[in-house]
Scaffold this active site. Sequence first.
Site, short mmCIF file in Angstrom:
data_model
loop_
_atom_site.label_atom_id
_atom_site.label_comp_id
_atom_site.label_asym_id
_atom_site.label_seq_id
_atom_site.Cartn_x
_atom_site.Cartn_y
_atom_site.Cartn_z
CB CYS A 1 -2.37 -9.52 -6.11
SG CYS A 1 -2.33 -8.02 -7.11
CG HIS B 1 -6.16 -4.30 -3.47
ND1 HIS B 1 -5.34 -4.08 -4.55
CD2 HIS B 1 -6.84 -3.14 -3.27
CE1 HIS B 1 -5.52 -2.85 -4.99
NE2 HIS B 1 -6.42 -2.25 -4.23
#
Length: 436
Positions: free
Chosen positions: A188, A147
């Site tokens: 992301c 992430h």
Amino acid sequence: MQLLTGVMNLRIGILALLSAISAVNADNWAVLVAGSKSWSNYRHQAGVCHAYQVLHDHGIPDDHIVVMMYDDLADNFENPTPGVVINRPDGPNVYEGIVKDYTGRDVTPDVFFKVLTGDEAGVAGIGSGKVIKSGPEDHIFINMVDHGNVGFFSFPSDHMYADDLFKVIKDMHDNNQYKEMVMYMESCESGSLYDGIYPDNIGFYVTTSADPSESSYACYFDELRDTYIGDQFGCCWMENSDESDLTTLTLGDQYQIIYECNYQSHSPWYGQPSMRDEVVGVFLGMGKTQQRKSSGGSRSKDDAVPSVDVPLFILKNKMKKANGDEKIALQAQINGLFKKREFVQETTKNIATLVTGDEELAEYYIENPMRKVNDWACYKRAVDAFNDKCFRFGENPFAMTMTPTLLNLCENNFGADNIVRRIEQVCNFGFVSGIE
């Protein structure tokens, strides 16, 4: 047409010859990092295990590959196939034979930087103690999977900032610790770690899973394991590498394949343009092995979901095969997931309102996030405080999506001291976890 084909074949042959010549007196080094833990993040460690197999299959020896992963999948109580980790439907066990150098609490940005810069003394007594010992003619490949959000990449209990990463790589370049370095990053907003930061003359090239404002995407939901076993970007480049002759495929060619395959996001590239003409094997290994045939590559286009919503889609997929009380319990978990996320959002709004003194302005900053960091000092203090005082990212990955609001506050000159004070004022609820 025949002339054009002949010219293209000649170009490929010349590039392969030049790459082979440049590799004669050079070593290949690689660092593979999975920054997450837990079963819902299965795909991240599975991807790093697959990357290891790609490098190993193409001739890079274990003593030139450093693997950093939490290592909580193979023996996880949720694993229906103990000791087995896969990265595509009905795929091989990519965990088999993998040499893990740093696991558990040793997977940190500090250890990563010391590994990358060859600081053996800095990792003495930690994990395997292995570092890369690259020199001025060597090629380095880095794969990072986890992430992240604007300007940072997450580790299990910490996070790495883009400006710190750049400083390390720039120092390595200035110290002649590599000739060329390639990085493939999955997270992301991963483009935000490179956009406008890297010059095009330090032998560095990177392709990311998403641009500075996009989510990355998970793929391959596995009905047996009840989790997503792949990331779309990672599966695109690794399945292509499994099936291709890396002595002729160029980085530019592979980029086009990634861009079309990873169609949910818009994979950008950054760095030195001339490196796109290098063949992939210069970085992933020039050894020609039995090429693996990938099955189900099209599924990565069919069932891809935004990474931030993986926990939600895992529950939804479980509900499809549930009945009675189990279905009611799963619906309660979905409702709970949304309530937890609302708590994070309300907390962030309260902080922004106190900082600005204006609820409408706070809402504007929340709804119009920034994606470019200029004031690194303020942003890093604000994000660190939000992580330390409110929601630790390793335990609450959804909280990372709130950091662009903190960036807005910094870039609009509300000051780090003010922001940190308000964070400490609002986040007095103690330790929380499980906000996905």
